[in-house]
Design a protein around this motif. Structure first.
Motif, PDB file in Angstrom:
ATOM      1  N   ASP A  88     -10.419   5.266  -7.698  1.00 15.47           N
ATOM      2  CA  ASP A  88     -11.155   5.724  -6.515  1.00 15.47           C
ATOM      3  C   ASP A  88     -10.600   5.080  -5.252  1.00 15.47           C
ATOM      4  O   ASP A  88     -10.505   5.716  -4.203  1.00 15.47           O
ATOM      5  CB  ASP A  88     -12.644   5.390  -6.648  1.00 15.47           C
ATOM      6  N   VAL A  89     -10.242   3.787  -5.352  1.00 15.70           N
ATOM      7  CA  VAL A  89      -9.669   3.073  -4.217  1.00 15.70           C
ATOM      8  C   VAL A  89      -8.317   3.687  -3.853  1.00 15.70           C
ATOM      9  O   VAL A  89      -8.023   3.919  -2.674  1.00 15.70           O
ATOM     10  CB  VAL A  89      -9.513   1.570  -4.529  1.00 15.70           C
ATOM     11  N   GLU A  90      -7.504   3.965  -4.865  1.00 11.51           N
ATOM     12  CA  GLU A  90      -6.198   4.575  -4.618  1.00 11.51           C
ATOM     13  C   GLU A  90      -6.345   5.930  -3.934  1.00 11.51           C
ATOM     14  O   GLU A  90      -5.564   6.277  -3.051  1.00 11.51           O
ATOM     15  CB  GLU A  90      -5.429   4.727  -5.928  1.00 11.51           C
ATOM     16  N   GLN A  91      -7.365   6.700  -4.358  1.00  8.94           N
ATOM     17  CA  GLN A  91      -7.584   8.001  -3.738  1.00  8.94           C
ATOM     18  C   GLN A  91      -7.963   7.855  -2.274  1.00  8.94           C
ATOM     19  O   GLN A  91      -7.484   8.600  -1.413  1.00  8.94           O
ATOM     20  CB  GLN A  91      -8.690   8.759  -4.496  1.00  8.94           C
ATOM     21  N   LEU A  92      -8.800   6.864  -1.987  1.00  5.81           N
ATOM     22  CA  LEU A  92      -9.188   6.600  -0.600  1.00  5.81           C
ATOM     23  C   LEU A  92      -7.972   6.218   0.236  1.00  5.81           C
ATOM     24  O   LEU A  92      -7.780   6.736   1.352  1.00  5.81           O
ATOM     25  CB  LEU A  92     -10.226   5.476  -0.554  1.00  5.81           C
ATOM     26  N   ILE A  93      -7.152   5.330  -0.301  1.00  2.00           N
ATOM     27  CA  ILE A  93      -5.944   4.901   0.416  1.00  2.00           C
ATOM     28  C   ILE A  93      -5.029   6.102   0.653  1.00  2.00           C
ATOM     29  O   ILE A  93      -4.497   6.289   1.752  1.00  2.00           O
ATOM     30  CB  ILE A  93      -5.207   3.811  -0.377  1.00  2.00           C
ATOM     31  N   TYR A  94      -4.874   6.929  -0.378  1.00  2.00           N
ATOM     32  CA  TYR A  94      -4.004   8.103  -0.261  1.00  2.00           C
ATOM     33  C   TYR A  94      -4.521   9.039   0.834  1.00  2.00           C
ATOM     34  O   TYR A  94      -3.735   9.527   1.666  1.00  2.00           O
ATOM     35  CB  TYR A  94      -3.937   8.836  -1.588  1.00  2.00           C
ATOM     36  N   GLU A  95      -5.825   9.266   0.843  1.00  2.00           N
ATOM     37  CA  GLU A  95      -6.399  10.182   1.830  1.00  2.00           C
ATOM     38  C   GLU A  95      -6.222   9.655   3.252  1.00  2.00           C
ATOM     39  O   GLU A  95      -5.866  10.390   4.176  1.00  2.00           O
ATOM     40  CB  GLU A  95      -7.887  10.407   1.535  1.00  2.00           C
ATOM     41  N   GLU A  96      -6.458   8.343   3.427  1.00  2.00           N
ATOM     42  CA  GLU A  96      -6.332   7.760   4.759  1.00  2.00           C
ATOM     43  C   GLU A  96      -4.873   7.735   5.211  1.00  2.00           C
ATOM     44  O   GLU A  96      -4.563   7.994   6.374  1.00  2.00           O
ATOM     45  CB  GLU A  96      -6.918   6.351   4.777  1.00  2.00           C
ATOM     46  N   CYS A  97      -3.978   7.403   4.299  1.00  2.00           N
ATOM     47  CA  CYS A  97      -2.569   7.292   4.664  1.00  2.00           C
ATOM     48  C   CYS A  97      -1.893   8.654   4.803  1.00  2.00           C
ATOM     49  O   CYS A  97      -0.809   8.758   5.376  1.00  2.00           O
ATOM     50  CB  CYS A  97      -1.814   6.448   3.633  1.00  2.00           C
ATOM     51  N   LYS A 141       3.119   5.110   6.956  1.00  2.00           N
ATOM     52  CA  LYS A 141       1.911   5.083   6.138  1.00  2.00           C
ATOM     53  C   LYS A 141       2.197   4.871   4.655  1.00  2.00           C
ATOM     54  O   LYS A 141       1.358   4.325   3.936  1.00  2.00           O
ATOM     55  CB  LYS A 141       1.106   6.352   6.374  1.00  2.00           C
ATOM     56  N   SER A 142       3.368   5.268   4.183  1.00  2.00           N
ATOM     57  CA  SER A 142       3.692   4.993   2.782  1.00  2.00           C
ATOM     58  C   SER A 142       3.845   3.483   2.550  1.00  2.00           C
ATOM     59  O   SER A 142       3.524   2.979   1.465  1.00  2.00           O
ATOM     60  CB  SER A 142       4.973   5.727   2.372  1.00  2.00           C
ATOM     61  N   ASP A 143       4.325   2.761   3.570  1.00  2.00           N
ATOM     62  CA  ASP A 143       4.392   1.297   3.471  1.00  2.00           C
ATOM     63  C   ASP A 143       2.988   0.722   3.378  1.00  2.00           C
ATOM     64  O   ASP A 143       2.718  -0.191   2.592  1.00  2.00           O
ATOM     65  CB  ASP A 143       5.097   0.704   4.696  1.00  2.00           C
ATOM     66  N   LEU A 144       2.091   1.265   4.190  1.00  2.00           N
ATOM     67  CA  LEU A 144       0.714   0.766   4.197  1.00  2.00           C
ATOM     68  C   LEU A 144       0.033   1.040   2.867  1.00  2.00           C
ATOM     69  O   LEU A 144      -0.724   0.201   2.354  1.00  2.00           O
ATOM     70  CB  LEU A 144      -0.075   1.414   5.338  1.00  2.00           C
ATOM     71  N   SER A 145       0.294   2.196   2.282  1.00  2.00           N
ATOM     72  CA  SER A 145      -0.293   2.535   0.992  1.00  2.00           C
ATOM     73  C   SER A 145       0.142   1.544  -0.080  1.00  2.00           C
ATOM     74  O   SER A 145      -0.680   1.058  -0.883  1.00  2.00           O
ATOM     75  CB  SER A 145       0.113   3.964   0.605  1.00  2.00           C
ATOM     76  N   ARG A 146       1.430   1.223  -0.108  1.00  2.00           N
ATOM     77  CA  ARG A 146       1.940   0.246  -1.077  1.00  2.00           C
ATOM     78  C   ARG A 146       1.404  -1.140  -0.782  1.00  2.00           C
ATOM     79  O   ARG A 146       1.092  -1.910  -1.691  1.00  2.00           O
ATOM     80  CB  ARG A 146       3.460   0.245  -1.063  1.00  2.00           C
ATOM     81  N   ALA A 147       1.296  -1.467   0.497  1.00  2.00           N
ATOM     82  CA  ALA A 147       0.775  -2.779   0.885  1.00  2.00           C
ATOM     83  C   ALA A 147      -0.670  -2.945   0.435  1.00  2.00           C
ATOM     84  O   ALA A 147      -1.067  -4.007  -0.060  1.00  2.00           O
ATOM     85  CB  ALA A 147       0.881  -2.955   2.401  1.00  2.00           C
ATOM     86  N   ALA A 148      -1.457  -1.892   0.592  1.00  2.00           N
ATOM     87  CA  ALA A 148      -2.872  -1.967   0.224  1.00  2.00           C
ATOM     88  C   ALA A 148      -3.053  -2.294  -1.256  1.00  2.00           C
ATOM     89  O   ALA A 148      -3.977  -3.025  -1.636  1.00  2.00           O
ATOM     90  CB  ALA A 148      -3.561  -0.644   0.561  1.00  2.00           C
ATOM     91  N   ALA A 149      -2.159  -1.776  -2.097  1.00  2.00           N
ATOM     92  CA  ALA A 149      -2.251  -2.026  -3.538  1.00  2.00           C
ATOM     93  C   ALA A 149      -1.991  -3.488  -3.887  1.00  2.00           C
ATOM     94  O   ALA A 149      -2.395  -3.960  -4.953  1.00  2.00           O
ATOM     95  CB  ALA A 149      -1.273  -1.124  -4.284  1.00  2.00           C
TER      96      ALA A 149
END
Length: 307
Positions: A296-305, A267-275
């Motif tokens: 806000d988008v980063e927070q959403l990504i963090y919460e999901e990942c 999931k850390s890969d996915l978080s970086r990928a999303a950015a």
């Protein structure tokens, strides 16, 4: 006598880590579909592209000028040969020259939209197909597509923005010490390019080896179903159009895992990928204004990942 020009080392760049990462990922996995680098002048966009290519003797930068015609890009019928011999033969264009190379377009926002579409199609398919005067010709066209632009000079259509796998925004350093380091390194390079480059030989070699190893394993990297589900949830919550964002997030996460030397994405890969994948795909606010909502988008990504 060695007449090769000394290129500024990729590992000597200061403060443009996300741009460097996006470029590296596309070299590891050209099937990603390219990167769009947006930013003000003087932020090492061109320097980074040429410096990365210089890491590999087999990789060169093929420049596509914004004044290029469609025939120059995709290829054309050799009329002189046709008149002389009656045979219709294909004359390769820049896409053929760029096969297995890096295709670089500065000020891509000023290139004709039709040509941008053709380039993105070829980058995604890995094949260029040309139909001219009764001739249908296809050839491999696997290349790393890099477009750079200054948003102040105009933008790409949203449909074309979405076709780029990754995008990054670059700007001048705001930290005084970092800005000083940029100037120091540049002056040292201009004073004695070869001596300056030697200081980064170990770092360059290490990066080269990491990229080559990642290229050798990237096809073997896997993603569990829960990672695919997380990507889907992020896209749904951000209301991005279609499914390309989901696919690009997963493909980028797989490539990030390969660069880290792993054969499974996390999931850390996915978080970086999303950015890298999402900023130019947010449809509720223009790209130029996304910065105010990106936290806000980063927070959403963090919460999901983090689930």
């Amino acid at each position: 006598m060695n007449c090769k020009q000394t290129i500024y080392p990729f590992t000597a760049l200061v403060g443009q880590e996300r741009m460097q990462e996006a470029l590296i990922l596309n070299v590891i996995n050209p099937a990603l579909g390219g990167v769009l680098i947006r930013g003000e002048k003087g932020t090492a966009k061109s320097t980074a592209v040429r410096a990365l290519a210089d890491l590999f003797s087999s990789l060169e930068v093929v420049d596509l000028p914004i004044s290029a015609t469609e025939d120059q890009v995709v290829g054309s019928l050799n009329m002189e040969q046709a008149i002389k011999t009656g045979e219709k033969t294909f004359e390769p264009g820049l896409l053929a020259k760029a096969h297995k190379q890096m295709l670089y377009i500065d000020e891509i926002n000023l290139l004709d939209d039709h040509l941008v579409d053709v380039l993105l199609d070829a980058a995604a398919m890995g094949v260029n197909t040309v139909e001219r005067e009764g001739i249908s010709h296809s050839h491999p066209a696997e290349f790393v597509l890099v477009g750079t632009m200054n948003p102040e000079e105009g933008d790409l259509r949203p449909q074309l923005l979405d076709r780029f796998a990754l995008s990054v925004e670059v700007r001048g350093e705001q930290n005084p010490q970092a800005r000083v380091e940029v100037v120091k390194r540049r002056l040292a390079f201009e004073r004695d390019p070869e001596s300056f480059a030697r200081q980064y030989q170990d770092a360059q070699q290490s990066l080269r080896e990491n990229i080559l190893y990642a290229k050798s394993i990237v096809r073997d990297v896997t993603a569990a179903d829960d990672l695919l589900e997380t990507a889907a949830k992020i896209s749904i919550k951000l209301e991005v159009d279609g499914h390309r964002a989901d696919l690009m997030m997963i493909k980028t996460a797989l490539t990030l895992a390969a660069f880290a030397g792993r054969t499974s994405a996390v999931k850390s890969d996915l978080s970086r990928a999303a950015a890298l994948v999402l900023p130019h795909r947010l449809r509720r606010t223009p790209f130029e204004d996304y910065k105010q909502d990106w936290s806000d988008v980063e927070q959403l990504i963090y919460e999901e990942c983090a689930v």
